[in-house]
Design a protein around this motif. Structure first.
Motif, PDB file in Angstrom:
ATOM      1  N   GLN A 395     -52.155 -13.151  -9.615  1.00 44.83           N
ATOM      2  CA  GLN A 395     -52.296 -14.598  -9.413  1.00 44.83           C
ATOM      3  C   GLN A 395     -53.666 -14.992  -8.873  1.00 44.83           C
ATOM      4  OE1 GLN A 395     -48.996 -15.655  -6.839  1.00 44.83           O
ATOM      5  NE2 GLN A 395     -47.676 -16.026  -8.608  1.00 44.83           N
ATOM      6  N   ASN A 396     -54.611 -14.075  -8.904  1.00 44.21           N
ATOM      7  CA  ASN A 396     -55.994 -14.355  -8.510  1.00 44.21           C
ATOM      8  C   ASN A 396     -56.168 -14.519  -7.002  1.00 44.21           C
ATOM      9  OD1 ASN A 396     -58.626 -14.491  -9.556  1.00 44.21           O
ATOM     10  ND2 ASN A 396     -58.662 -16.718  -9.406  1.00 44.21           N
ATOM     11  N   LYS A 397     -55.246 -13.985  -6.228  1.00 46.24           N
ATOM     12  CA  LYS A 397     -55.374 -14.025  -4.776  1.00 46.24           C
ATOM     13  C   LYS A 397     -56.064 -12.746  -4.291  1.00 46.24           C
ATOM     14  CE  LYS A 397     -51.361 -16.963  -3.775  1.00 46.24           C
ATOM     15  NZ  LYS A 397     -50.756 -17.259  -5.067  1.00 46.24           N
ATOM     16  N   VAL A 398     -56.985 -12.900  -3.360  1.00 53.07           N
ATOM     17  CA  VAL A 398     -57.740 -11.757  -2.840  1.00 53.07           C
ATOM     18  C   VAL A 398     -56.928 -11.043  -1.771  1.00 53.07           C
ATOM     19  CG1 VAL A 398     -59.808 -11.052  -1.575  1.00 53.07           C
ATOM     20  CG2 VAL A 398     -59.967 -12.804  -3.350  1.00 53.07           C
ATOM     21  N   ALA A 399     -56.846  -9.714  -1.890  1.00 48.50           N
ATOM     22  CA  ALA A 399     -56.164  -8.881  -0.892  1.00 48.50           C
ATOM     23  C   ALA A 399     -57.144  -7.843  -0.361  1.00 48.50           C
ATOM     24  CB  ALA A 399     -54.956  -8.184  -1.513  1.00 48.50           C
ATOM     25  N   VAL A 400     -57.055  -7.548   0.941  1.00 51.52           N
ATOM     26  CA  VAL A 400     -57.856  -6.480   1.544  1.00 51.52           C
ATOM     27  C   VAL A 400     -56.923  -5.412   2.091  1.00 51.52           C
ATOM     28  CG1 VAL A 400     -59.807  -7.985   2.103  1.00 51.52           C
ATOM     29  CG2 VAL A 400     -57.990  -7.667   3.782  1.00 51.52           C
ATOM     30  N   PHE A 401     -57.396  -4.148   2.029  1.00 53.92           N
ATOM     31  CA  PHE A 401     -56.547  -3.021   2.428  1.00 53.92           C
ATOM     32  C   PHE A 401     -57.452  -1.836   2.738  1.00 53.92           C
ATOM     33  CE2 PHE A 401     -56.719  -4.103  -2.035  1.00 53.92           C
ATOM     34  CZ  PHE A 401     -57.365  -3.006  -2.598  1.00 53.92           C
ATOM     35  N   ASP A 402     -56.896  -0.852   3.439  1.00 53.73           N
ATOM     36  CA  ASP A 402     -57.684   0.317   3.845  1.00 53.73           C
ATOM     37  C   ASP A 402     -58.176   1.090   2.623  1.00 53.73           C
ATOM     38  OD1 ASP A 402     -57.362  -0.313   6.480  1.00 53.73           O
ATOM     39  OD2 ASP A 402     -55.698   1.068   6.821  1.00 53.73           O
ATOM     40  N   LYS A 403     -59.360   1.659   2.785  1.00 54.90           N
ATOM     41  CA  LYS A 403     -60.056   2.310   1.673  1.00 54.90           C
ATOM     42  C   LYS A 403     -59.373   3.594   1.208  1.00 54.90           C
ATOM     43  CE  LYS A 403     -64.817   3.469   0.434  1.00 54.90           C
ATOM     44  NZ  LYS A 403     -66.213   3.483   0.936  1.00 54.90           N
ATOM     45  N   GLY A 404     -59.080   4.474   2.153  1.00 57.94           N
ATOM     46  CA  GLY A 404     -58.505   5.764   1.780  1.00 57.94           C
ATOM     47  C   GLY A 404     -59.385   6.467   0.767  1.00 57.94           C
ATOM     48  N   ASP A 405     -58.778   7.019  -0.282  1.00 59.29           N
ATOM     49  CA  ASP A 405     -59.549   7.709  -1.325  1.00 59.29           C
ATOM     50  C   ASP A 405     -59.616   6.887  -2.613  1.00 59.29           C
ATOM     51  OD1 ASP A 405     -56.925   7.879  -2.070  1.00 59.29           O
ATOM     52  OD2 ASP A 405     -56.978  10.023  -2.585  1.00 59.29           O
ATOM     53  N   LYS A 415     -48.423  -3.645  -0.266  1.00 59.74           N
ATOM     54  CA  LYS A 415     -47.427  -4.503   0.383  1.00 59.74           C
ATOM     55  C   LYS A 415     -48.184  -5.525   1.220  1.00 59.74           C
ATOM     56  CE  LYS A 415     -43.305  -4.432   3.328  1.00 59.74           C
ATOM     57  NZ  LYS A 415     -43.785  -5.414   4.336  1.00 59.74           N
ATOM     58  N   ILE A 416     -47.874  -6.800   1.024  1.00 60.74           N
ATOM     59  CA  ILE A 416     -48.557  -7.870   1.747  1.00 60.74           C
ATOM     60  C   ILE A 416     -47.922  -8.008   3.137  1.00 60.74           C
ATOM     61  CG2 ILE A 416     -49.308 -10.252   1.698  1.00 60.74           C
ATOM     62  CD1 ILE A 416     -50.314  -8.488  -0.646  1.00 60.74           C
ATOM     63  N   ASP A 417     -48.720  -7.701   4.165  1.00 65.27           N
ATOM     64  CA  ASP A 417     -48.220  -7.728   5.542  1.00 65.27           C
ATOM     65  C   ASP A 417     -48.461  -9.067   6.220  1.00 65.27           C
ATOM     66  OD1 ASP A 417     -47.548  -4.957   5.374  1.00 65.27           O
ATOM     67  OD2 ASP A 417     -49.662  -4.476   5.703  1.00 65.27           O
ATOM     68  N   ASP A 418     -49.572  -9.719   5.861  1.00 67.20           N
ATOM     69  CA  ASP A 418     -49.955 -10.951   6.554  1.00 67.20           C
ATOM     70  C   ASP A 418     -50.963 -11.685   5.678  1.00 67.20           C
ATOM     71  OD1 ASP A 418     -50.096 -12.901   8.480  1.00 67.20           O
ATOM     72  OD2 ASP A 418     -50.979 -11.638  10.039  1.00 67.20           O
ATOM     73  N   CYS A 419     -51.392 -12.841   6.131  1.00 70.17           N
ATOM     74  CA  CYS A 419     -52.399 -13.568   5.357  1.00 70.17           C
ATOM     75  C   CYS A 419     -53.192 -14.501   6.248  1.00 70.17           C
ATOM     76  CB  CYS A 419     -51.738 -14.370   4.233  1.00 70.17           C
ATOM     77  SG  CYS A 419     -50.772 -15.795   4.807  1.00 70.17           S
ATOM     78  N   THR A 420     -54.388 -14.818   5.796  1.00 68.32           N
ATOM     79  CA  THR A 420     -55.162 -15.911   6.370  1.00 68.32           C
ATOM     80  C   THR A 420     -55.112 -17.038   5.337  1.00 68.32           C
ATOM     81  OG1 THR A 420     -57.260 -15.245   5.360  1.00 68.32           O
ATOM     82  CG2 THR A 420     -56.680 -14.233   7.480  1.00 68.32           C
ATOM     83  N   ALA A 421     -55.888 -18.084   5.546  1.00 66.56           N
ATOM     84  CA  ALA A 421     -55.890 -19.193   4.594  1.00 66.56           C
ATOM     85  C   ALA A 421     -56.386 -18.768   3.222  1.00 66.56           C
ATOM     86  CB  ALA A 421     -56.747 -20.331   5.128  1.00 66.56           C
ATOM     87  N   GLY A 422     -57.244 -17.720   3.173  1.00 64.27           N
ATOM     88  CA  GLY A 422     -57.815 -17.346   1.894  1.00 64.27           C
ATOM     89  C   GLY A 422     -57.673 -15.888   1.505  1.00 64.27           C
ATOM     90  N   THR A 423     -57.036 -15.075   2.351  1.00 65.92           N
ATOM     91  CA  THR A 423     -56.986 -13.634   2.093  1.00 65.92           C
ATOM     92  C   THR A 423     -55.619 -13.060   2.441  1.00 65.92           C
ATOM     93  OG1 THR A 423     -59.335 -13.488   2.653  1.00 65.92           O
ATOM     94  CG2 THR A 423     -58.118 -11.424   2.555  1.00 65.92           C
ATOM     95  N   LEU A 424     -55.148 -12.146   1.602  1.00 61.15           N
ATOM     96  CA  LEU A 424     -53.913 -11.410   1.883  1.00 61.15           C
ATOM     97  C   LEU A 424     -54.272 -10.104   2.588  1.00 61.15           C
ATOM     98  CD1 LEU A 424     -52.203 -11.846  -1.596  1.00 61.15           C
ATOM     99  CD2 LEU A 424     -51.743 -13.178   0.470  1.00 61.15           C
ATOM    100  N   ILE A 425     -53.560  -9.787   3.655  1.00 60.33           N
ATOM    101  CA  ILE A 425     -53.754  -8.555   4.397  1.00 60.33           C
ATOM    102  C   ILE A 425     -52.688  -7.583   3.937  1.00 60.33           C
ATOM    103  CG2 ILE A 425     -54.092  -7.528   6.672  1.00 60.33           C
ATOM    104  CD1 ILE A 425     -55.923  -9.940   6.030  1.00 60.33           C
ATOM    105  N   ALA A 426     -53.101  -6.415   3.414  1.00 63.90           N
ATOM    106  CA  ALA A 426     -52.135  -5.557   2.724  1.00 63.90           C
ATOM    107  C   ALA A 426     -52.227  -4.109   3.138  1.00 63.90           C
ATOM    108  CB  ALA A 426     -52.348  -5.681   1.213  1.00 63.90           C
ATOM    109  N   THR A 427     -51.181  -3.358   2.804  1.00 59.09           N
ATOM    110  CA  THR A 427     -51.127  -1.910   2.991  1.00 59.09           C
ATOM    111  C   THR A 427     -50.835  -1.245   1.638  1.00 59.09           C
ATOM    112  OG1 THR A 427     -50.226  -2.158   5.229  1.00 59.09           O
ATOM    113  CG2 THR A 427     -49.949  -0.019   4.157  1.00 59.09           C
TER     114      THR A 427
END
Length: 432
Positions: A395-405, A415-427
């Motif tokens: 849906q064109n929403k930006v998500a950020v998550f840990d880099k790992g490999d 998995k979307i854990d939280d969000c700000t007004a413009g970004t999804l916080i994910a695992t």
């Protein structure tokens, strides 16, 4: 579209031995690719031109050119008014750049702003500028036949013409084979794409083109922009439903929620018709995100018209909106027919109201994602942390998550854990 045009220009100039530099002091040639859609865009160009004055004085032979819509609109006036400009080139004349640069190098003022009924640059492979190596733009058509009264595009980019589908498919296939995983099909109005192949007695519409691009590989995501509400068809929506790799995201400019104002804008639909189109999208594509453009303060707009715009925004609850106060553009039908009679303070107040309304809708849209597990295409490193990556959902929403490999171009489930007004916080929960 301008970004894609810049990539075409870079390709043309590469054949002449030019290469890009990020340092103006190193450059022999600076080209500003311009937009005329709003007055502010043109003001920015004029301000940028003044920054090259010192370089021009200190470096003999340093050339500055203006490309694109602003060049087309102002034409020779640019050479007369702007002492810093050596060449002026319209959006259909980029093939003549080498000759124009040579002419400007002799001290002559060079100009070509002729519009074309055929030019699509379909045979030119664009140089990917500032590329992340994952996403790319592919132009499928140029120009526009919709004479919206507020818009300068038909006068600066000419009439509509569709690029042949085989060159589009070849470009998209080449991108995929080079590691790109997403293409955005571009046009002023992609839904009116129409190509007749007489040799095969075949007509290719946008819906069929969309399916052909999606068929290159299920690993190639496909987006498109922009759609005109009057032209997007059920066939397009069903094509999106059939292909998991065609993203569930449609940019559907409304411009105004008032039928009276829409008629003045020559948008060719009513408020009620637009709302039914939104209903139809959500009927066929329940999870589709919808974005829009809104102009507030158009000529004669009343408070009642403004409230109609507010209410249609409440109805659609757009995931993303580009909102502007009306900016009269010289040469447009509105500039010739109507008086720009809404006071600036009223425009600003109405704009603030629609922005505030949309901010609530946008945040609500983001919050709905919390708790879901969704697929994301990794596009690069997060701006805030080198230890995190970012990507976009279907849906064109930006998500950020840990880099790992993980690497750019990977598909991952998060998995979307939280969000700000413009970004999804994910695992990250797995690879695809």
């Amino acid at each position: 579209m301008n970004f894609n045009d810049s990539e075409i220009v870079a390709s043309i100039l590469n054949t002449q031995g030019y290469g890009a530099t990020r340092n103006v002091e190193e450059a022999d040639l600076v080209l500003l690719n311009t937009c005329s859609i709003r007055e502010k865009a043109e003001q920015t160009v004029r301000q940028r031109l003044t920054t090259f004055k010192k370089t021009k004085q200190q470096k003999p032979g340093f050339l500055v050119g203006v490309l694109g819509c602003m060049a087309e609109r102002l034409k020779s006036k640019f050479l007369e008014e702007e002492k810093l400009v050596d060449l002026v080139v319209g959006p259909d004349a980029y093939r003549t750049l080498p000759a124009l640069i040579e002419e400007a190098g002799t001290g002559q003022k060079a100009i070509n702003v002729l519009l074309s009924r055929e030019e699509t640059y379909g045979d030119i492979s664009p140089v990917r500028l500032d590329s992340n190596g994952v996403t790319a733009f592919v132009s499928i058509m140029r120009g526009c036949n919709n004479m919206c009264t507020f818009c300068v595009v038909p006068f600066t980019r000419g009439r509509e013409r569709s690029r042949d589908p085989y060159s589009i498919l070849a470009e998209a296939t080449d991108l995929f084979e080079r590691g790109y995983r997403e293409v955005t099909l571009l046009g002023q109005n992609v839904d009116s794409y129409y190509f007749v192949d007489e040799s095969k007695d075949e007509t290719i519409t946008f819906a069929s083109l969309l399916e052909r691009v999606a068929g290159i590989s299920p690993l190639l995501r496909v987006r498109f922009s922009t759609s005109h509400p009057k032209d997007i068809t059920d066939e397009v929506l069903h094509a999106m439903a059939r292909h998991e790799n065609i993203c569930n995201y449609i940019h559907l400019p409304v411009q105004s929620g008032s039928t009276r104002v829409l008629q003045l804008m020559n948008r060719t639909y009513t408020r009620e018709w637009y709302m039914k189109k939104v209903d139809r999208i959500r009927e066929i594509l329940p999870d589709c995100a919808i974005s829009t453009d809104v102009i507030t303060g158009f000529c004669t707009e009343t408070e009642e018209d403004h409230q109609d715009t507010m209410s249609i925004m409440e109805y659609a609850k757009y995931d993303l909106a580009y909102m502007f106060a009306y900016s009269e553009r010289p040469g447009t039908l509105a500039a010739r027919r109507y008086q720009d009679d809404v006071p600036e303070d009223v425009k600003k107040r109405r704009l603030a109201e629609i922005v505030a309304l949309h901010r609530g809708h946008s945040h609500e849209s983001m919050q709905k994602e919390v708790g879901k597990t969704v697929k994301v295409l990794v596009e690069g490193t997060s701006k805030k942390s080198d230890e995190q990556l970012f990507g976009r959902t279907d849906q064109n929403k930006v998500a950020v998550f840990d880099k790992g490999d993980l690497q750019k171009g990977d598909y991952v489930m998060v998995k979307i854990d939280d969000c700000t007004a413009g970004t999804l916080i994910a695992t990250v929960v797995g690879r695809c």
